[in-house]
Design a protein around this motif. Structure first.
Motif, PDB file in Angstrom:
ATOM      1  N   VAL A   1      -3.521  12.081   4.280  1.00  0.00           N
ATOM      2  CA  VAL A   1      -2.784  11.127   3.439  1.00  0.00           C
ATOM      3  C   VAL A   1      -3.673  10.478   2.387  1.00  0.00           C
ATOM      4  CG1 VAL A   1      -1.049  10.601   5.209  1.00  0.00           C
ATOM      5  CG2 VAL A   1      -3.073   9.171   5.008  1.00  0.00           C
ATOM      6  N   GLN A   2      -3.036  10.103   1.289  1.00  0.00           N
ATOM      7  CA  GLN A   2      -3.706   9.377   0.217  1.00  0.00           C
ATOM      8  C   GLN A   2      -3.157   7.961   0.210  1.00  0.00           C
ATOM      9  OE1 GLN A   2      -2.804  11.464  -3.388  1.00  0.00           O
ATOM     10  NE2 GLN A   2      -3.062  13.440  -2.413  1.00  0.00           N
ATOM     11  N   ARG A   3      -4.020   6.974   0.161  1.00  0.00           N
ATOM     12  CA  ARG A   3      -3.610   5.570   0.163  1.00  0.00           C
ATOM     13  C   ARG A   3      -4.007   4.920  -1.155  1.00  0.00           C
ATOM     14  NH1 ARG A   3      -2.357   4.211   5.468  1.00  0.00           N
ATOM     15  NH2 ARG A   3      -3.066   5.751   6.974  1.00  0.00           N
TER      16      ARG A   3
ATOM     17  N   GLU B   1       0.849  -1.177   0.000  1.00  0.00           N
ATOM     18  CA  GLU B   1       0.000   0.000   0.000  1.00  0.00           C
ATOM     19  C   GLU B   1       0.890   1.234   0.000  1.00  0.00           C
ATOM     20  OE1 GLU B   1      -3.825   1.654   2.417  1.00  0.00           O
ATOM     21  OE2 GLU B   1      -2.132   1.011   3.639  1.00  0.00           O
ATOM     22  N   ARG B   2       0.658   2.122  -0.976  1.00  0.00           N
ATOM     23  CA  ARG B   2       1.398   3.382  -1.022  1.00  0.00           C
ATOM     24  C   ARG B   2       0.667   4.394  -0.144  1.00  0.00           C
ATOM     25  NH1 ARG B   2       0.001   6.424  -5.739  1.00  0.00           N
ATOM     26  NH2 ARG B   2      -1.414   7.360  -4.266  1.00  0.00           N
ATOM     27  N   VAL B   3       1.422   5.098   0.707  1.00  0.00           N
ATOM     28  CA  VAL B   3       0.865   6.133   1.570  1.00  0.00           C
ATOM     29  C   VAL B   3       1.577   7.436   1.203  1.00  0.00           C
ATOM     30  CG1 VAL B   3       0.434   6.871   3.929  1.00  0.00           C
ATOM     31  CG2 VAL B   3       0.515   4.421   3.390  1.00  0.00           C
ATOM     32  N   ARG B   4       0.814   8.379   0.657  1.00  0.00           N
ATOM     33  CA  ARG B   4       1.388   9.644   0.193  1.00  0.00           C
ATOM     34  C   ARG B   4       0.860  10.771   1.076  1.00  0.00           C
ATOM     35  NH1 ARG B   4       1.223  10.057  -5.924  1.00  0.00           N
ATOM     36  NH2 ARG B   4       3.115   8.852  -5.614  1.00  0.00           N
ATOM     37  N   PRO B   5       1.742  11.668   1.548  1.00  0.00           N
ATOM     38  CA  PRO B   5       1.264  12.746   2.412  1.00  0.00           C
ATOM     39  C   PRO B   5       0.485  13.789   1.623  1.00  0.00           C
ATOM     40  CG  PRO B   5       3.561  13.130   1.867  1.00  0.00           C
ATOM     41  CD  PRO B   5       3.184  11.779   1.286  1.00  0.00           C
ATOM     42  N   GLY B   6      -0.427  14.448   2.335  1.00  0.00           N
ATOM     43  CA  GLY B   6      -1.037  15.651   1.789  1.00  0.00           C
ATOM     44  C   GLY B   6      -0.063  16.797   2.029  1.00  0.00           C
ATOM     45  N   THR B   7      -0.520  18.016   1.887  1.00  0.00           N
ATOM     46  CA  THR B   7       0.331  19.167   2.179  1.00  0.00           C
ATOM     47  C   THR B   7      -0.419  20.131   3.079  1.00  0.00           C
ATOM     48  OG1 THR B   7      -0.385  20.318   0.177  1.00  0.00           O
ATOM     49  CG2 THR B   7       1.638  19.013   0.025  1.00  0.00           C
ATOM     50  N   ARG B   8       0.355  20.915   3.791  1.00  0.00           N
ATOM     51  CA  ARG B   8      -0.199  21.984   4.614  1.00  0.00           C
ATOM     52  C   ARG B   8       0.772  23.156   4.532  1.00  0.00           C
ATOM     53  NH1 ARG B   8       2.642  22.544   9.244  1.00  0.00           N
ATOM     54  NH2 ARG B   8       3.874  20.769   9.947  1.00  0.00           N
ATOM     55  N   THR B   9       0.310  24.300   4.933  1.00  0.00           N
ATOM     56  CA  THR B   9       1.145  25.497   4.920  1.00  0.00           C
ATOM     57  C   THR B   9       1.709  25.715   6.315  1.00  0.00           C
ATOM     58  OG1 THR B   9      -0.288  26.434   3.213  1.00  0.00           O
ATOM     59  CG2 THR B   9       1.181  27.954   4.358  1.00  0.00           C
TER      60      THR B   9
ATOM     61  N   ILE C   1       4.809   5.522  -7.596  1.00  0.00           N
ATOM     62  CA  ILE C   1       5.542   5.553  -6.329  1.00  0.00           C
ATOM     63  C   ILE C   1       6.665   6.563  -6.483  1.00  0.00           C
ATOM     64  CG2 ILE C   1       7.003   4.249  -4.727  1.00  0.00           C
ATOM     65  CD1 ILE C   1       5.430   1.741  -5.532  1.00  0.00           C
ATOM     66  N   THR C   2       6.839   7.430  -5.465  1.00  0.00           N
ATOM     67  CA  THR C   2       7.909   8.425  -5.493  1.00  0.00           C
ATOM     68  C   THR C   2       8.781   8.283  -4.251  1.00  0.00           C
ATOM     69  OG1 THR C   2       6.747  10.161  -4.269  1.00  0.00           O
ATOM     70  CG2 THR C   2       6.326  10.029  -6.656  1.00  0.00           C
ATOM     71  N   ALA C   3       9.897   8.975  -4.243  1.00  0.00           N
ATOM     72  CA  ALA C   3      10.821   8.932  -3.107  1.00  0.00           C
ATOM     73  C   ALA C   3      10.207   9.525  -1.840  1.00  0.00           C
ATOM     74  CB  ALA C   3      12.114   9.674  -3.452  1.00  0.00           C
ATOM     75  N   ALA C   4       9.160  10.327  -1.964  1.00  0.00           N
ATOM     76  CA  ALA C   4       8.521  10.954  -0.804  1.00  0.00           C
ATOM     77  C   ALA C   4       7.460  10.083  -0.145  1.00  0.00           C
ATOM     78  CB  ALA C   4       7.893  12.285  -1.224  1.00  0.00           C
ATOM     79  N   ASP C   5       7.113   8.959  -0.771  1.00  0.00           N
ATOM     80  CA  ASP C   5       6.051   8.092  -0.249  1.00  0.00           C
ATOM     81  C   ASP C   5       6.538   7.195   0.881  1.00  0.00           C
ATOM     82  OD1 ASP C   5       4.216   9.033  -2.153  1.00  0.00           O
ATOM     83  OD2 ASP C   5       4.821   7.506  -3.604  1.00  0.00           O
ATOM     84  N   ARG C   6       5.591   6.762   1.694  1.00  0.00           N
ATOM     85  CA  ARG C   6       5.816   5.666   2.641  1.00  0.00           C
ATOM     86  C   ARG C   6       5.059   4.467   2.105  1.00  0.00           C
ATOM     87  NH1 ARG C   6       5.015   9.037   8.231  1.00  0.00           N
ATOM     88  NH2 ARG C   6       6.937  10.232   8.051  1.00  0.00           N
TER      89      ARG C   6
ATOM     90  N   ARG D   1       4.200  27.969   9.198  1.00  0.00           N
ATOM     91  CA  ARG D   1       4.167  29.364   9.652  1.00  0.00           C
ATOM     92  C   ARG D   1       4.838  30.322   8.676  1.00  0.00           C
ATOM     93  NH1 ARG D   1       6.786  29.005  15.430  1.00  0.00           N
ATOM     94  NH2 ARG D   1       8.179  27.793  14.139  1.00  0.00           N
ATOM     95  N   GLY D   2       5.793  29.804   7.903  1.00  0.00           N
ATOM     96  CA  GLY D   2       6.507  30.648   6.952  1.00  0.00           C
ATOM     97  C   GLY D   2       5.825  30.739   5.590  1.00  0.00           C
ATOM     98  N   GLY D   3       4.657  30.087   5.441  1.00  0.00           N
ATOM     99  CA  GLY D   3       3.950  30.127   4.169  1.00  0.00           C
ATOM    100  C   GLY D   3       4.413  29.068   3.185  1.00  0.00           C
ATOM    101  N   ASN D   4       5.254  28.132   3.634  1.00  0.00           N
ATOM    102  CA  ASN D   4       5.759  27.070   2.770  1.00  0.00           C
ATOM    103  C   ASN D   4       4.847  25.856   2.787  1.00  0.00           C
ATOM    104  OD1 ASN D   4       8.328  28.460   2.278  1.00  0.00           O
ATOM    105  ND2 ASN D   4       8.679  28.052   4.438  1.00  0.00           N
ATOM    106  N   GLN D   5       4.751  25.149   1.662  1.00  0.00           N
ATOM    107  CA  GLN D   5       4.005  23.894   1.594  1.00  0.00           C
ATOM    108  C   GLN D   5       4.890  22.777   2.122  1.00  0.00           C
ATOM    109  OE1 GLN D   5       0.687  23.286   0.518  1.00  0.00           O
ATOM    110  NE2 GLN D   5       0.693  25.479   0.898  1.00  0.00           N
ATOM    111  N   VAL D   6       4.426  22.062   3.145  1.00  0.00           N
ATOM    112  CA  VAL D   6       5.181  20.978   3.759  1.00  0.00           C
ATOM    113  C   VAL D   6       4.313  19.718   3.806  1.00  0.00           C
ATOM    114  CG1 VAL D   6       6.645  22.519   5.138  1.00  0.00           C
ATOM    115  CG2 VAL D   6       4.493  21.690   6.086  1.00  0.00           C
ATOM    116  N   PRO D   7       4.932  18.529   3.883  1.00  0.00           N
ATOM    117  CA  PRO D   7       4.129  17.295   3.952  1.00  0.00           C
ATOM    118  C   PRO D   7       3.251  17.270   5.197  1.00  0.00           C
ATOM    119  CG  PRO D   7       6.436  16.801   3.496  1.00  0.00           C
ATOM    120  CD  PRO D   7       6.360  18.261   3.852  1.00  0.00           C
ATOM    121  N   ASP D   8       2.046  16.731   5.035  1.00  0.00           N
ATOM    122  CA  ASP D   8       1.106  16.565   6.140  1.00  0.00           C
ATOM    123  C   ASP D   8       0.762  15.085   6.244  1.00  0.00           C
ATOM    124  OD1 ASP D   8      -0.933  16.555   7.980  1.00  0.00           O
ATOM    125  OD2 ASP D   8      -2.195  17.992   6.913  1.00  0.00           O
ATOM    126  N   TRP D   9       1.299  14.418   7.291  1.00  0.00           N
ATOM    127  CA  TRP D   9       1.109  12.974   7.468  1.00  0.00           C
ATOM    128  C   TRP D   9      -0.087  12.642   8.354  1.00  0.00           C
ATOM    129  CZ3 TRP D   9       3.273   9.552   4.434  1.00  0.00           C
ATOM    130  CH2 TRP D   9       4.448   9.896   3.759  1.00  0.00           C
TER     131      TRP D   9
END
Length: 115
Positions: A31-33, A8-16, A73-78, A18-26
């Motif tokens: 997450v998307q499965r 099962e591929r688990v891909r993070p969503g994103t969130r913003t 599948i990407t390098a950022a996935d779990r 404090r600095g306004g940057n998009q970062v992974p949201d686990w």
């Protein structure tokens, strides 16, 4: 080679942040499965590192997709496999078909660190 394994591929969503940057949201809601099949998964490596407070163990498996497939599948996935949560180690390699140049299959290593 047989391609009967799946994970099962688990891909993070994103969130913003404090600095306004998009970062992974686990978080579970973000997450998307997705199930990924037609894989051959073989053990590859195991290393142990000891220090006075713990023994760290890193175990790896080599993953090879069936001919003519390019699983998403990407390098950022779990990855969830056999009750374990693993990470992609390095980049996912796309192997070209020598006659057409299209993707023939992909290969990557997934690892689990404990201890």
């Amino acid at each position: 080679m047989f391609f009967f394994d799946s994970l099962e591929r688990v891909r993070p969503g994103t969130r913003t942040d404090r600095g306004g940057n998009q970062v992974p949201d686990w978080s579970d809601a973000a997450v998307q499965r997705a199930p990924i099949g037609s894989l051959n998964i073989q053990p590859t490596t195991q290393t142990e590192t000891e220090d006075p407070t713990r023994t760290a163990v890193v175990t790896g498996w080599h993953v090879h997709s069936a001919e003519g497939t390019r699983p998403d599948i990407t390098a950022a996935d779990r990855l969830k496999w056999r009750g374990m949560t693993l990470e992609v180690d390095g980049e996912v390699a796309e192997w070209p078909d020598p006659l057409t140049g299209a993707v023939h299959h992909i290969e990557f290593t997934m690892v689990r660190a404990t201890g």
